[in-house]
Design a protein around this motif. Sequence first.
Motif, PDB file in Angstrom:
ATOM      1  N   GLN A  82      33.443  37.571  43.346  1.00  0.00           N
ATOM      2  CA  GLN A  82      34.591  36.992  42.638  1.00  0.00           C
ATOM      3  C   GLN A  82      34.370  37.035  41.128  1.00  0.00           C
ATOM      4  O   GLN A  82      35.274  37.375  40.372  1.00  0.00           O
ATOM      5  N   THR A  83      33.161  36.712  40.690  1.00  0.00           N
ATOM      6  CA  THR A  83      32.839  36.787  39.265  1.00  0.00           C
ATOM      7  C   THR A  83      33.021  38.211  38.758  1.00  0.00           C
ATOM      8  O   THR A  83      33.589  38.436  37.687  1.00  0.00           O
ATOM      9  N   GLY A  84      32.546  39.186  39.522  1.00  0.00           N
ATOM     10  CA  GLY A  84      32.707  40.581  39.135  1.00  0.00           C
ATOM     11  C   GLY A  84      34.161  40.993  39.049  1.00  0.00           C
ATOM     12  O   GLY A  84      34.562  41.714  38.129  1.00  0.00           O
ATOM     13  N   LEU A  85      34.973  40.520  39.984  1.00  0.00           N
ATOM     14  CA  LEU A  85      36.405  40.820  39.957  1.00  0.00           C
ATOM     15  C   LEU A  85      37.037  40.241  38.687  1.00  0.00           C
ATOM     16  O   LEU A  85      37.820  40.900  38.016  1.00  0.00           O
ATOM     17  N   GLU A  86      36.673  39.020  38.360  1.00  0.00           N
ATOM     18  CA  GLU A  86      37.238  38.359  37.176  1.00  0.00           C
ATOM     19  C   GLU A  86      36.824  39.041  35.881  1.00  0.00           C
ATOM     20  O   GLU A  86      37.606  39.150  34.947  1.00  0.00           O
ATOM     21  N   LYS A  87      35.585  39.525  35.803  1.00  0.00           N
ATOM     22  CA  LYS A  87      35.057  40.070  34.547  1.00  0.00           C
ATOM     23  C   LYS A  87      35.213  41.577  34.404  1.00  0.00           C
ATOM     24  O   LYS A  87      35.045  42.105  33.319  1.00  0.00           O
ATOM     25  N   SER A  88      35.523  42.254  35.490  1.00  0.00           N
ATOM     26  CA  SER A  88      35.691  43.707  35.408  1.00  0.00           C
ATOM     27  C   SER A  88      37.036  44.033  34.756  1.00  0.00           C
ATOM     28  O   SER A  88      37.926  43.193  34.682  1.00  0.00           O
ATOM     29  N   THR A  89      37.171  45.267  34.282  1.00  0.00           N
ATOM     30  CA  THR A  89      38.377  45.654  33.562  1.00  0.00           C
ATOM     31  C   THR A  89      39.208  46.702  34.279  1.00  0.00           C
ATOM     32  O   THR A  89      40.277  47.061  33.789  1.00  0.00           O
ATOM     33  N   GLY A  90      38.735  47.220  35.388  1.00  0.00           N
ATOM     34  CA  GLY A  90      39.432  48.310  36.061  1.00  0.00           C
ATOM     35  C   GLY A  90      40.768  47.921  36.636  1.00  0.00           C
ATOM     36  O   GLY A  90      40.960  46.802  37.099  1.00  0.00           O
ATOM     37  N   GLU A  91      41.688  48.882  36.634  1.00  0.00           N
ATOM     38  CA  GLU A  91      42.974  48.683  37.297  1.00  0.00           C
ATOM     39  C   GLU A  91      42.753  48.594  38.807  1.00  0.00           C
ATOM     40  O   GLU A  91      43.393  47.837  39.505  1.00  0.00           O
ATOM     41  N   VAL A  92      41.807  49.400  39.299  1.00  0.00           N
ATOM     42  CA  VAL A  92      41.391  49.366  40.697  1.00  0.00           C
ATOM     43  C   VAL A  92      39.942  48.896  40.708  1.00  0.00           C
ATOM     44  O   VAL A  92      39.108  49.421  39.976  1.00  0.00           O
ATOM     45  N   VAL A  93      39.660  47.877  41.543  1.00  0.00           N
ATOM     46  CA  VAL A  93      38.325  47.292  41.592  1.00  0.00           C
ATOM     47  C   VAL A  93      37.786  47.410  43.010  1.00  0.00           C
ATOM     48  O   VAL A  93      38.457  47.019  43.968  1.00  0.00           O
ATOM     49  N   PHE A  94      36.575  47.961  43.130  1.00  0.00           N
ATOM     50  CA  PHE A  94      35.877  48.027  44.406  1.00  0.00           C
ATOM     51  C   PHE A  94      34.792  46.970  44.360  1.00  0.00           C
ATOM     52  O   PHE A  94      34.029  46.907  43.404  1.00  0.00           O
ATOM     53  N   ILE A  95      34.704  46.153  45.412  1.00  0.00           N
ATOM     54  CA  ILE A  95      33.743  45.057  45.448  1.00  0.00           C
ATOM     55  C   ILE A  95      32.862  45.199  46.672  1.00  0.00           C
ATOM     56  O   ILE A  95      33.351  45.167  47.808  1.00  0.00           O
ATOM     57  N   GLN A  96      31.567  45.364  46.456  1.00  0.00           N
ATOM     58  CA  GLN A  96      30.594  45.393  47.550  1.00  0.00           C
ATOM     59  C   GLN A  96      30.441  43.963  48.060  1.00  0.00           C
ATOM     60  O   GLN A  96      30.372  43.024  47.278  1.00  0.00           O
ATOM     61  N   GLU A  97      30.382  43.778  49.374  1.00  0.00           N
ATOM     62  CA  GLU A  97      30.359  42.431  49.953  1.00  0.00           C
ATOM     63  C   GLU A  97      28.975  41.791  49.996  1.00  0.00           C
ATOM     64  O   GLU A  97      28.874  40.577  50.139  1.00  0.00           O
ATOM     65  N   THR A  98      27.915  42.587  49.918  1.00  0.00           N
ATOM     66  CA  THR A  98      26.556  42.040  49.957  1.00  0.00           C
ATOM     67  C   THR A  98      25.722  42.762  48.911  1.00  0.00           C
ATOM     68  O   THR A  98      26.211  43.661  48.235  1.00  0.00           O
ATOM     69  N   ASP A  99      24.449  42.388  48.831  1.00  0.00           N
ATOM     70  CA  ASP A  99      23.585  43.106  47.895  1.00  0.00           C
ATOM     71  C   ASP A  99      22.866  44.284  48.561  1.00  0.00           C
ATOM     72  O   ASP A  99      21.923  44.821  48.023  1.00  0.00           O
TER      73      ASP A  99
END
Length: 190
Positions: A82-99
């Motif tokens: 969620q933090t990455g989604l908030e701070k990223s700038t891309g129009e399209v955002v890919f989020i990995q669910e784990t490390d």
Amino acid sequence: MPLPTLLSVVLPVRDCQHRIIDEVERVLDALAEMLDEPTELMVVDDGSRDATPDVLAELQRRHSRLRVTRHARPRGMEAAGQTGLEKSTGEVVFIQETDAPLRLDDLRRLYEMSRDESVVAARAQSISKQPSGPLMRRLRAWGGQPQTQPSLRPHPGLQMVRRPHLQQLATPAGQTLPLQAERVTLQQQR
């Protein structure tokens, strides 16, 4: 503030000093192969207690497309995403669910899906195919104890969301809508 990009990839991590260099460079190389447009890799350190922050700082100095943010204490992979989604700038955002390492096949598949602007969110979750019967017999012959009832195990998922549609992906009560997984069985490597 960084300029907006076409695509952002968010990787949540914790205590991964020994593998983060390879992972960051692998993902950045894949992004460079896939796109000519501006991209960013956003790594969210979820309160690592090892040397991960120092390693990430050095990587950030070497790679202009890498951005790093950090939680002061562990808050969990979902919060890091969620933090990455908030701070990223891309129009399209890919989020990995784990490390866990990001599956590049999932990244490529979702990128192809994202080219269709009617797709506002998607999720890829690959499933490994179990070893063949002959391989299982060889493992048993060598003294291995493979599972007698092999089960298909899903790999950690990768989510894609189109930033302009984030508000539409919440229910009236403010809860997020779950994304259905697209399951793909991977071919056994020989």
